[in-house]
Design a protein around this motif. Structure first.
Motif, PDB file in Angstrom:
ATOM      1  N   ALA A 326      12.162  -0.612  -3.700  1.00  0.00           N
ATOM      2  CA  ALA A 326      10.720  -0.798  -3.579  1.00  0.00           C
ATOM      3  C   ALA A 326      10.015   0.533  -3.325  1.00  0.00           C
ATOM      4  O   ALA A 326      10.416   1.314  -2.459  1.00  0.00           O
ATOM      5  CB  ALA A 326      10.404  -1.776  -2.449  1.00  0.00           C
ATOM      6  N   GLY A 327       8.946   0.773  -4.103  1.00  0.00           N
ATOM      7  CA  GLY A 327       8.053   1.901  -3.867  1.00  0.00           C
ATOM      8  C   GLY A 327       6.701   1.335  -3.478  1.00  0.00           C
ATOM      9  O   GLY A 327       6.011   0.743  -4.310  1.00  0.00           O
ATOM     10  N   THR A 328       6.303   1.505  -2.229  1.00  0.00           N
ATOM     11  CA  THR A 328       5.117   0.841  -1.695  1.00  0.00           C
ATOM     12  C   THR A 328       3.989   1.839  -1.489  1.00  0.00           C
ATOM     13  O   THR A 328       4.127   2.794  -0.718  1.00  0.00           O
ATOM     14  CB  THR A 328       5.444   0.146  -0.350  1.00  0.00           C
ATOM     15  OG1 THR A 328       6.557  -0.732  -0.538  1.00  0.00           O
ATOM     16  CG2 THR A 328       4.242  -0.644   0.144  1.00  0.00           C
ATOM     17  N   TRP A 329       2.857   1.600  -2.168  1.00  0.00           N
ATOM     18  CA  TRP A 329       1.674   2.429  -2.006  1.00  0.00           C
ATOM     19  C   TRP A 329       0.799   1.877  -0.884  1.00  0.00           C
ATOM     20  O   TRP A 329       0.452   0.696  -0.887  1.00  0.00           O
ATOM     21  CB  TRP A 329       0.860   2.452  -3.293  1.00  0.00           C
ATOM     22  CG  TRP A 329       1.507   3.125  -4.456  1.00  0.00           C
ATOM     23  CD1 TRP A 329       2.124   2.514  -5.508  1.00  0.00           C
ATOM     24  CD2 TRP A 329       1.592   4.528  -4.719  1.00  0.00           C
ATOM     25  NE1 TRP A 329       2.589   3.442  -6.401  1.00  0.00           N
ATOM     26  CE2 TRP A 329       2.277   4.693  -5.939  1.00  0.00           C
ATOM     27  CE3 TRP A 329       1.145   5.656  -4.023  1.00  0.00           C
ATOM     28  CZ2 TRP A 329       2.527   5.946  -6.490  1.00  0.00           C
ATOM     29  CZ3 TRP A 329       1.401   6.903  -4.570  1.00  0.00           C
ATOM     30  CH2 TRP A 329       2.076   7.053  -5.795  1.00  0.00           C
ATOM     31  N   PHE A 330       0.410   2.695   0.052  1.00  0.00           N
ATOM     32  CA  PHE A 330      -0.569   2.333   1.073  1.00  0.00           C
ATOM     33  C   PHE A 330      -1.059   3.602   1.742  1.00  0.00           C
ATOM     34  O   PHE A 330      -0.537   4.688   1.487  1.00  0.00           O
ATOM     35  CB  PHE A 330      -0.010   1.314   2.075  1.00  0.00           C
ATOM     36  CG  PHE A 330       1.111   1.812   2.959  1.00  0.00           C
ATOM     37  CD1 PHE A 330       1.017   1.730   4.339  1.00  0.00           C
ATOM     38  CD2 PHE A 330       2.295   2.322   2.423  1.00  0.00           C
ATOM     39  CE1 PHE A 330       2.047   2.157   5.171  1.00  0.00           C
ATOM     40  CE2 PHE A 330       3.330   2.750   3.235  1.00  0.00           C
ATOM     41  CZ  PHE A 330       3.205   2.669   4.614  1.00  0.00           C
ATOM     42  N   ASP A 331      -2.092   3.486   2.589  1.00  0.00           N
ATOM     43  CA  ASP A 331      -2.759   4.656   3.146  1.00  0.00           C
ATOM     44  C   ASP A 331      -2.766   4.581   4.672  1.00  0.00           C
ATOM     45  O   ASP A 331      -3.789   4.291   5.286  1.00  0.00           O
ATOM     46  CB  ASP A 331      -4.189   4.733   2.598  1.00  0.00           C
ATOM     47  CG  ASP A 331      -4.926   5.997   3.022  1.00  0.00           C
ATOM     48  OD1 ASP A 331      -4.258   6.925   3.536  1.00  0.00           O
ATOM     49  OD2 ASP A 331      -6.155   6.053   2.854  1.00  0.00           O
ATOM     50  N   PRO A 332      -1.638   4.843   5.322  1.00  0.00           N
ATOM     51  CA  PRO A 332      -1.568   4.667   6.779  1.00  0.00           C
ATOM     52  C   PRO A 332      -2.446   5.624   7.572  1.00  0.00           C
ATOM     53  O   PRO A 332      -2.800   5.317   8.716  1.00  0.00           O
ATOM     54  CB  PRO A 332      -0.081   4.890   7.087  1.00  0.00           C
ATOM     55  CG  PRO A 332       0.432   5.695   5.945  1.00  0.00           C
ATOM     56  CD  PRO A 332      -0.343   5.260   4.745  1.00  0.00           C
ATOM     57  N   ASP A 333      -2.810   6.779   7.008  1.00  0.00           N
ATOM     58  CA  ASP A 333      -3.675   7.698   7.754  1.00  0.00           C
ATOM     59  C   ASP A 333      -5.141   7.551   7.361  1.00  0.00           C
ATOM     60  O   ASP A 333      -6.000   8.284   7.858  1.00  0.00           O
ATOM     61  CB  ASP A 333      -3.218   9.150   7.583  1.00  0.00           C
ATOM     62  CG  ASP A 333      -3.221   9.615   6.134  1.00  0.00           C
ATOM     63  OD1 ASP A 333      -3.464   8.766   5.240  1.00  0.00           O
ATOM     64  OD2 ASP A 333      -2.971  10.811   5.887  1.00  0.00           O
ATOM     65  N   CYS A 459       0.018 -10.641  -6.975  1.00  0.00           N
ATOM     66  CA  CYS A 459       0.842 -11.605  -6.250  1.00  0.00           C
ATOM     67  C   CYS A 459       2.235 -11.555  -6.852  1.00  0.00           C
ATOM     68  O   CYS A 459       2.516 -12.212  -7.858  1.00  0.00           O
ATOM     69  CB  CYS A 459       0.256 -13.017  -6.349  1.00  0.00           C
ATOM     70  SG  CYS A 459       1.224 -14.260  -5.446  1.00  0.00           S
ATOM     71  N   GLY A 460       3.090 -10.725  -6.246  1.00  0.00           N
ATOM     72  CA  GLY A 460       4.420 -10.475  -6.785  1.00  0.00           C
ATOM     73  C   GLY A 460       4.437  -9.126  -7.457  1.00  0.00           C
ATOM     74  O   GLY A 460       3.828  -8.938  -8.519  1.00  0.00           O
ATOM     75  N   GLU A 461       5.117  -8.158  -6.856  1.00  0.00           N
ATOM     76  CA  GLU A 461       5.055  -6.776  -7.331  1.00  0.00           C
ATOM     77  C   GLU A 461       6.236  -6.003  -6.769  1.00  0.00           C
ATOM     78  O   GLU A 461       7.065  -6.547  -6.027  1.00  0.00           O
ATOM     79  CB  GLU A 461       3.745  -6.136  -6.854  1.00  0.00           C
ATOM     80  CG  GLU A 461       3.593  -6.171  -5.333  1.00  0.00           C
ATOM     81  CD  GLU A 461       2.151  -6.044  -4.881  1.00  0.00           C
ATOM     82  OE1 GLU A 461       1.615  -4.926  -4.968  1.00  0.00           O
ATOM     83  OE2 GLU A 461       1.572  -7.057  -4.460  1.00  0.00           O
ATOM     84  N   ASN A 462       6.299  -4.727  -7.162  1.00  0.00           N
ATOM     85  CA  ASN A 462       7.248  -3.834  -6.532  1.00  0.00           C
ATOM     86  C   ASN A 462       8.682  -4.277  -6.815  1.00  0.00           C
ATOM     87  O   ASN A 462       9.089  -4.345  -7.963  1.00  0.00           O
ATOM     88  CB  ASN A 462       6.967  -3.803  -5.016  1.00  0.00           C
ATOM     89  CG  ASN A 462       7.251  -2.463  -4.416  1.00  0.00           C
ATOM     90  OD1 ASN A 462       8.123  -1.756  -4.897  1.00  0.00           O
ATOM     91  ND2 ASN A 462       6.512  -2.101  -3.390  1.00  0.00           N
ATOM     92  N   TYR A 463       9.441  -4.642  -5.792  1.00  0.00           N
ATOM     93  CA  TYR A 463      10.764  -5.247  -5.950  1.00  0.00           C
ATOM     94  C   TYR A 463      10.872  -6.398  -4.962  1.00  0.00           C
ATOM     95  O   TYR A 463      10.961  -6.184  -3.754  1.00  0.00           O
ATOM     96  CB  TYR A 463      11.877  -4.223  -5.714  1.00  0.00           C
ATOM     97  CG  TYR A 463      13.275  -4.817  -5.812  1.00  0.00           C
ATOM     98  CD1 TYR A 463      13.793  -5.199  -7.040  1.00  0.00           C
ATOM     99  CD2 TYR A 463      14.046  -5.024  -4.679  1.00  0.00           C
ATOM    100  CE1 TYR A 463      15.060  -5.759  -7.136  1.00  0.00           C
ATOM    101  CE2 TYR A 463      15.314  -5.568  -4.762  1.00  0.00           C
ATOM    102  CZ  TYR A 463      15.818  -5.939  -5.994  1.00  0.00           C
ATOM    103  OH  TYR A 463      17.068  -6.499  -6.088  1.00  0.00           O
TER     104      TYR A 463
END
Length: 602
Positions: A326-333, A459-463
């Motif tokens: 899984a490669g998860t994109w998000f912006d924690p900062d 709805c359903g992505e990544n791995y």
């Protein structure tokens, strides 16, 4: 997992206490040393999310979706022996929840929550590697009714892995694609189901090109890379002898494989399909994880739906030299630029804890996005053995900083809590009225001195994963959001203006006054030099006015300037029948009249 020398495990209360102490110490370190010293708080012990990820093949999925409808993200975790785990979010953490579904002792791979009947609650779909898949209808209040054998989904064993919901025919109901990892004598087909709108589905796999025989498919994802308003399907496949697919939709559910033309026909050990607009250029880019010898593929959309390999500048890299999932994109900062977490593991049956003796050092990876340039996290925070496969993101503790739940190998999940800072944020959840109720496929653009974020709801992505339906946008130091634009699957476009940051918004389809030009022909004056030129018009209606160009110096022969009307009018004449101006009405005037008879006046 914490161990007691006598019992083998430490009591839950002590585990929670130790977790809170660890979080507090991490917070002190962050305050003293700055963001770079601790990108997250590891609150795994305090969260106490039991996964039992101690067996199975190629990992198990995790969903961070609000399945009880209280606005808080919940957790659902697949299990190799069918011991599914469900947790309700309480705004601070998670509490175990016993969902009233029957036991099913088979290896579960992917758990998805979606409102398939548009009744306002979340229904449940689960894929299984060695058994038939299951579907449950939520009758309200999490009273689940199994419809697996009656809803139309295939009940033979197709060795299913990732699934995804999306309304490909734009009829307002979510359709379903299931990727099957088949080999040997198994039927080499994936599954495509059209939602009939009555809690049943019709399999249409073999009515489309998706019915082609394909082996070892991991995950599909509904996307729209060319922004034509039609959902396409990106399909990830394992092994270097099998090309990935991109099923482009022409219209009315007619698809063809366009992967070669688009630059997506890779033959690699592909594991995940993960998208984001990483560079703020208003299109969706793509990350594909792969085996350690092929390397992960970061692909940049050129704005037309065609892809080029990301061309890094000095020090810019998202390369992972390990088998990745899984490669998860998000912006924690919350700086407005999507960062990337990559799970790593090996293609092996999991036997815990012996597996860590065979693969003693396999760390996950994390990359910070600095205005489109990536740098690997250098704090050592991720410098631990992980062996992880799936992960999901959402803001479970409501502090405005997105968190990550990682279903790594072991008895308990890794829970990484984002650390709030001075940057601001916005969370958006879609509610369809004409489109599907969940707004799956909706496109959200946030503007503040230009485009600051573009998300498409999946709805359903990544791995084997499902991220929160709360779409999270980091805003940096933005004090005012200029606008939000939502393009719904139905074609309706909603606009919101002058909004404050640091808030969560549920946006309902059609609740803003629509711009008629977004919905179809928009009549008006389209001539740029006209006094009433309408830049939003796309259809000429003959209303163009050029009077602003007229004055007393531009009146032609036989006309004069009228100060009251501000127009050129016919010259006043005491003898209106004297058409040729010779001060006599005679045959010549009659001939002029006859020559001009029936001619339209300008």
């Amino acid at each position: 997992m914490l161990h007691d020398p006598n019992t083998g495990t430490i009591d839950r209360s002590l585990r929670v206490l130790l977790g809170r102490v660890t979080a507090f110490l991490c917070l002190i370190a962050v305050t003293a040393a700055g963001h770079a010293q601790a990108p997250f708080l590891d609150v795994s012990n305090a969260a106490d999310i039991w996964t039992g990820h101690t067996g199975g093949y190629l990992g198990h999925g995790v969903s961070m979706a609000d399945f009880n409808g209280d606005g808080l993200d919940d957790l659902s975790i697949a299990h190799h022996a069918g011991n599914l785990q469900f947790y309700l979010g309480d705004g601070e953490g998670f509490e175990p929840h016993l969902l009233n579904i029957p036991d099913y002792a088979h290896e579960a791979k992917c758990i998805l929550w979606a409102d398939i009947d548009n009744d306002g609650d979340q229904d449940l779909f689960i894929t299984y590697r060695l058994a038939a898949n299951r579907m449950f209808i939520n009758e309200g209040g999490l009273q689940m009714t199994e419809v697996s054998t009656t809803c139309g989904i295939d009940q033979t064993n197709r060795r299913s892995y990732g699934a995804c919901f999306g309304d490909y025919n734009n009829d307002g109901y979510l359709d379903l694609f299931v990727a099957n990892y088949v080999s040997g004598q198994d039927p080499p087909f994936n599954e495509l189901y059209k939602n009939n709108g009555d809690n049943t589905f019709t399999e249409v796999t073999f009515e489309t090109v998706m019915g082609e025989p394909l082996q070892q498919n991991f995950q599909g994802q509904w996307v729209d890379f060319d922004e034509d308003g039609l959902l396409d399907l990106h399909l990830i496949r394992d092994r270097i002898c099998y090309e990935n697919r991109y099923y482009k939709q022409m219209e009315n559910g007619v698809f063809f494989n366009d992967a070669g033309n688009m630059g997506l026909d890779y033959s690699i050990n592909a594991m995940c399909t993960s998208t984001t607009d990483y560079d703020h250029d208003d299109d969706q880019d793509l990350y594909i994880s792969a085996g350690m010898f092929e390397g992960n593929h970061f692909l940049v959309n050129d704005g037309t739906g065609m892809f080029d390999v990301h061309d890094p500048v000095d020090g810019d890299s998202v390369a992972v030299n390990l088998t990745s999932w899984a490669g998860t994109w998000f912006d924690p900062d919350n700086d407005g630029w999507e960062d990337l977490h990559v799970c790593t593991g090996f293609s092996t049956y999991t036997v815990y804890p012996e597996v860590f003796g065979q693969y003693a050092y396999v760390p996950d990876n994390f990359y910070w996005n600095n205005e489109g340039v990536f740098t690997e996290d250098s704090t050592g925070f991720f410098d631990v053995a992980a062996l992880s496969f799936s992960a999901a993101t959402g803001d479970f503790n409501l502090d405005g900083s997105p968190d990550l739940v990682n279903n790594w190998v072991g008895e308990y999940a890794q829970v990484l809590q984002g650390i709030p800072n001075v940057n601001r944020w916005l969370k958006v959840m879609l509610e369809g009225t004409v489109s599907n109720r969940d707004g799956i496929g909706g496109k959200i653009r946030v503007y503040a001195d230009g485009l600051i974020g573009y998300h498409m709801t999946h709805c359903g992505e990544n791995y084997l994963s499902q991220n929160s339906r709360w779409e999270h946008f980091g805003l940096g130091l933005t004090t005012t959001i200029d606008s939000i634009t939502v393009h719904w699957p139905s074609g309706i476009v909603d606009h919101y203006y002058d909004l404050a940051p640091n808030q969560s918004m549920v946006l309902v389809e059609g609740e803003t006054a629509p711009d008629p030009c977004d919905l179809g022909p928009c009549p008006g004056c389209t001539y740029p030099d006209a006094c009433n030129f309408d830049e939003t018009a796309n259809e000429e209606d003959g209303s163009c006015d050029f009077s602003c160009w007229l004055n007393e110096t531009t009146c032609g022969p036989g006309t004069e300037w009228d100060a009251t009307s501000q127009l050129c009018v016919p010259t006043q004449n005491d003898c209106p029948t004297d058409l040729n101006g010779d001060e006599v009405t005679d045959v010549s005037d009659l001939l002029i009249f006859l020559a001009m008879f029936a001619i339209a006046c300008p």
